[in-house]
Write a protein that holds these residues in place. Structure first.
Motif, PDB file in Angstrom:
ATOM      1  N   LEU A  19       0.908  -0.958  -0.148  1.00 50.18           N
ATOM      2  CA  LEU A  19      -0.010   0.019  -0.207  1.00 50.18           C
ATOM      3  C   LEU A  19       0.837   1.157  -0.006  1.00 50.18           C
ATOM      4  O   LEU A  19       1.888   1.435   0.815  1.00 50.18           O
ATOM      5  N   VAL A  20       0.702   2.057  -0.824  1.00 51.58           N
ATOM      6  CA  VAL A  20       1.342   3.491  -0.849  1.00 51.58           C
ATOM      7  C   VAL A  20       0.234   4.630  -0.552  1.00 51.58           C
ATOM      8  O   VAL A  20      -0.929   4.712  -1.128  1.00 51.58           O
ATOM      9  N   ASP A  21       0.627   5.136   0.530  1.00 50.41           N
ATOM     10  CA  ASP A  21      -0.288   6.298   1.115  1.00 50.41           C
ATOM     11  C   ASP A  21       0.479   7.788   1.010  1.00 50.41           C
ATOM     12  O   ASP A  21       1.655   7.487   1.191  1.00 50.41           O
ATOM     13  N   VAL A  22      -0.300   8.757   0.911  1.00 45.89           N
ATOM     14  CA  VAL A  22       0.420  10.007   0.906  1.00 45.89           C
ATOM     15  C   VAL A  22      -0.067  11.043   2.066  1.00 45.89           C
ATOM     16  O   VAL A  22      -1.295  11.216   2.350  1.00 45.89           O
ATOM     17  N   ILE A  23       0.705  11.672   2.485  1.00 47.54           N
ATOM     18  CA  ILE A  23       0.323  12.824   3.702  1.00 47.54           C
ATOM     19  C   ILE A  23       0.759  14.122   2.771  1.00 47.54           C
ATOM     20  O   ILE A  23       2.043  14.456   2.541  1.00 47.54           O
ATOM     21  N   TRP A  24      -0.186  15.025   2.305  1.00 55.27           N
ATOM     22  CA  TRP A  24      -0.013  16.152   1.543  1.00 55.27           C
ATOM     23  C   TRP A  24       0.216  17.294   2.543  1.00 55.27           C
ATOM     24  O   TRP A  24       0.285  17.521   3.713  1.00 55.27           O
ATOM     25  N   LYS A  25       0.842  18.348   1.656  1.00 53.46           N
ATOM     26  CA  LYS A  25       1.548  19.612   2.424  1.00 53.46           C
ATOM     27  C   LYS A  25       1.176  20.653   1.484  1.00 53.46           C
ATOM     28  O   LYS A  25       1.266  20.635   0.157  1.00 53.46           O
ATOM     29  N   ASP A  26       0.497  21.760   2.084  1.00 53.64           N
ATOM     30  CA  ASP A  26       0.605  23.183   1.073  1.00 53.64           C
ATOM     31  C   ASP A  26       1.097  24.389   1.899  1.00 53.64           C
ATOM     32  O   ASP A  26       0.659  24.768   2.875  1.00 53.64           O
ATOM     33  N   ASP A  27       1.978  24.966   1.163  1.00 58.53           N
ATOM     34  CA  ASP A  27       2.737  26.001   1.824  1.00 58.53           C
ATOM     35  C   ASP A  27       1.522  27.294   1.875  1.00 58.53           C
ATOM     36  O   ASP A  27       1.484  27.948   2.992  1.00 58.53           O
ATOM     37  N   ALA A  28       0.634  27.395   0.938  1.00 63.36           N
ATOM     38  CA  ALA A  28      -0.406  28.444   1.178  1.00 63.36           C
ATOM     39  C   ALA A  28      -1.050  28.335   2.444  1.00 63.36           C
ATOM     40  O   ALA A  28      -1.635  29.351   3.216  1.00 63.36           O
ATOM     41  N   LEU A  29      -1.395  27.190   2.682  1.00 64.89           N
ATOM     42  CA  LEU A  29      -2.031  26.782   4.044  1.00 64.89           C
ATOM     43  C   LEU A  29      -1.536  26.907   5.085  1.00 64.89           C
ATOM     44  O   LEU A  29      -2.022  27.638   6.318  1.00 64.89           O
ATOM     45  N   ILE A  30      -0.139  26.879   5.229  1.00 64.43           N
ATOM     46  CA  ILE A  30       0.848  26.862   6.283  1.00 64.43           C
ATOM     47  C   ILE A  30       0.778  28.549   6.415  1.00 64.43           C
ATOM     48  O   ILE A  30       0.570  29.111   7.441  1.00 64.43           O
ATOM     49  N   LEU A  31       0.935  29.274   5.346  1.00 65.33           N
ATOM     50  CA  LEU A  31       0.985  31.019   5.342  1.00 65.33           C
ATOM     51  C   LEU A  31      -0.188  31.517   6.177  1.00 65.33           C
ATOM     52  O   LEU A  31      -0.296  32.213   6.781  1.00 65.33           O
ATOM     53  N   THR A  32      -1.481  30.830   5.580  1.00 62.67           N
ATOM     54  CA  THR A  32      -2.964  31.249   5.979  1.00 62.67           C
ATOM     55  C   THR A  32      -2.879  31.339   7.353  1.00 62.67           C
ATOM     56  O   THR A  32      -3.469  32.165   8.255  1.00 62.67           O
ATOM     57  N   ARG A  33      -2.425  30.142   8.087  1.00 62.34           N
ATOM     58  CA  ARG A  33      -2.309  29.786   9.518  1.00 62.34           C
ATOM     59  C   ARG A  33      -1.563  31.056  10.337  1.00 62.34           C
ATOM     60  O   ARG A  33      -2.136  31.660  11.210  1.00 62.34           O
ATOM     61  N   PHE A  34      -0.414  31.262   9.745  1.00 67.80           N
ATOM     62  CA  PHE A  34       0.439  32.479  10.436  1.00 67.80           C
ATOM     63  C   PHE A  34      -0.391  33.843  10.446  1.00 67.80           C
ATOM     64  O   PHE A  34      -0.049  34.574  11.229  1.00 67.80           O
ATOM     65  N   GLN A  35      -1.018  33.869   9.001  1.00 64.07           N
ATOM     66  CA  GLN A  35      -1.802  35.332   8.788  1.00 64.07           C
ATOM     67  C   GLN A  35      -2.975  35.597   9.542  1.00 64.07           C
ATOM     68  O   GLN A  35      -3.373  36.556  10.214  1.00 64.07           O
ATOM     69  N   HIS A  36      -3.700  34.453   9.935  1.00 68.73           N
ATOM     70  CA  HIS A  36      -5.126  34.466  10.586  1.00 68.73           C
ATOM     71  C   HIS A  36      -5.265  33.742  11.811  1.00 68.73           C
ATOM     72  O   HIS A  36      -6.455  33.974  12.349  1.00 68.73           O
ATOM     73  N   ALA A  37      -4.627  32.589  11.952  1.00 67.09           N
ATOM     74  CA  ALA A  37      -5.076  31.926  13.070  1.00 67.09           C
ATOM     75  C   ALA A  37      -4.919  32.721  14.682  1.00 67.09           C
ATOM     76  O   ALA A  37      -4.033  33.634  14.543  1.00 67.09           O
TER      77      ALA A  37
END
Ligand code: ZN
Ligand code: ZN
Length: 415
Positions: free
Chosen positions: A58-76
């Motif tokens: 089985l091959v499984d993937v954990i995704w990552k997204d720079d834009a989401l990381i930045l959104t957290r720093f800007q708005h969380a």
């Protein structure tokens, strides 16, 4: 014979290399591919194909997204940065411990993603992440399972390296570079890596036999003496799991490395390539050491974040890795600044602040934290490579008898 491989063939070769040589994937293993940028989906599908052909269950993937990381720093909310998605580490542990799992990590991010964000929040998020990953480190650093780290282009990163080109050209050029430094352009990449590993193994054996007690570094802006603890072990390129699976933890890899003594660093270092990792960017910096400890840190770019990084914990003010990379390494010869540690650390001799790897010390994995520290091993939540090598660097080794012998001259092997 000159082989003109098409881009598609090179992509397949790279995927096969990552699976068969990097991970050393065995039939019946599961594979988790971690930190995959959304933009890399097409290439990750090729890796999955290659993994299934190699017998992955089985091959499984954990995704990552720079834009989401930045959104957290800007708005969380500012008080929310201790939150961490624990399912992420649990998924890896479950696969590795219960299902004979291997992992592949992708390192590709926008350099300076977090420029302008609150340095305290950046470090807080990093500490929480490192704490959560400790359990995975425990098994990966003990070579309990096979794992590897590779990279692939994403637009924001390629744009940083080739700012003057059109977007598609930026991506094409970065792929070409990755193929080149990962030896994918060679007629038989697997054989090329075997030969490369053999060369570095010879260096490793030489240094392990020498048992130097200290190294002396000299280069413009760098004058540093580092003690090497008794029982230190040099490693490089290839590794083997406790079950006997051969793998290459980093593709590319040009370094041999060990640990310095945590209390024996004296002098000054200056970087030759920027530090670009975890959204942070630090350049033109200099660190002064006394008795192993950083007593002064300055940087033309990113001084605040550098100081915060060093303040992570006591171990972050000391060194945990000493690595040798000849200036003639293919990555260095490409004359490109990658703004990505996986490549830049393999272009220049480097030192890491923070954690020392237990396997760099005889019986290191049998010691508790106090014993490891007494033996000279450093412990920290972080481990960050700082590139200091260049064609102007000389390194000498000092033997137990006090003899001084050349290790590197003008950035090249001198033995
Ligand atoms: Zn290293
Ligand atoms: Zn390192």
């Amino acid at each position: 014979m000159i082989m003109n491989l098409t881009f598609e063939q090179k992509l397949r070769n790279y995927a096969d290399l990552a699976v068969n040589v990097g991970i050393g994937l065995q039939p019946g293993q599961t594979l988790i591919i971690r930190d995959v940028p959304l933009e890399s989906a097409p290439f990750v599908r090729l890796i999955a194909e290659s993994a299934y052909k190699a017998g992955a269950k089985l091959v499984d993937v954990i995704w990552k997204d720079d834009a989401l990381i930045l959104t957290r720093f800007q708005h969380a909310p500012r008080d929310s940065f201790s939150e961490f998605p624990t399912w992420n580490t649990e998924a890896v542990l479950e696969s590795v411990l219960n299902r004979n799992g291997a992992t592949l990590k992708i390192v590709a991010e926008k350099p300076g993603l977090l420029d302008g964000q609150d340095p305290e929040l950046i470090i807080e998020a990093k500490i929480v992440r490192q704490q959560q990953l400790q359990e995975i480190f425990k098994y990966s650093m003990a070579n309990y399972y096979n794992w590897s780290v590779i990279s692939m282009p994403i637009p924001s990163w390629a744009a940083k390296i080739f700012p003057d080109d059109a977007p598609q050209t930026q991506i094409d050029k970065l792929w070409d570079l990755i193929f080149e430094v990962c030896r994918v352009n060679q007629p038989d990449p697997v054989q090329a890596w075997k030969e490369h590993a053999k060369t570095l193994t010879e260096k490793k054996i030489y240094l392990n036999n020498k048992k130097y007690t200290s190294f002396k570094y000299k280069a413009p802006g760098t004058e540093l003496t580092l003690g090497l603890p008794e029982g230190h072990i040099w490693h490089g390129v290839s590794a083997v799991t406790s079950k006997g699976i051969n793998f290459m933890p980093n593709l590319p890899s040009e370094e041999i490395f060990t640990m310095p003594h945590r209390d024996q660093a004296d002098g000054v270092l200056s970087n030759t390539r920027p530090f670009s990792s975890g959204g942070m960017f630090i350049d033109q910096f200099s660190l002064k050491f006394e008795n192993g400890r950083i007593v002064n840190a300055t940087a033309k770019t990113g001084e605040t974040i550098l100081k915060q990084l060093i303040a992570t914990d006591e171990g972050a003010t000391r060194l945990g890795e000493i690595a040798l990379v000849p200036h003639s390494s293919p990555i260095s010869q490409s004359n490109v600044l990658f703004y990505n540690t996986l490549f830049d650390e393999n272009a220049a001799s480097h030192l890491a602040i923070g954690k020392a790897y237990r396997f760099c010390m005889v019986d290191g994995d049998q010691m508790d934290d106090d014993q490891f520290a007494t033996a000279g091993g450093n412990n920290s939540l972080i481990h960050e490579d700082l590139m200091i090598g260049s064609d102007e660097m000389d390194i000498d080794g000092v033997t137990a008898a006090g003899d001084i012998e050349p290790i590197m001259r003008a950035g090249e092997w001198a033995f």
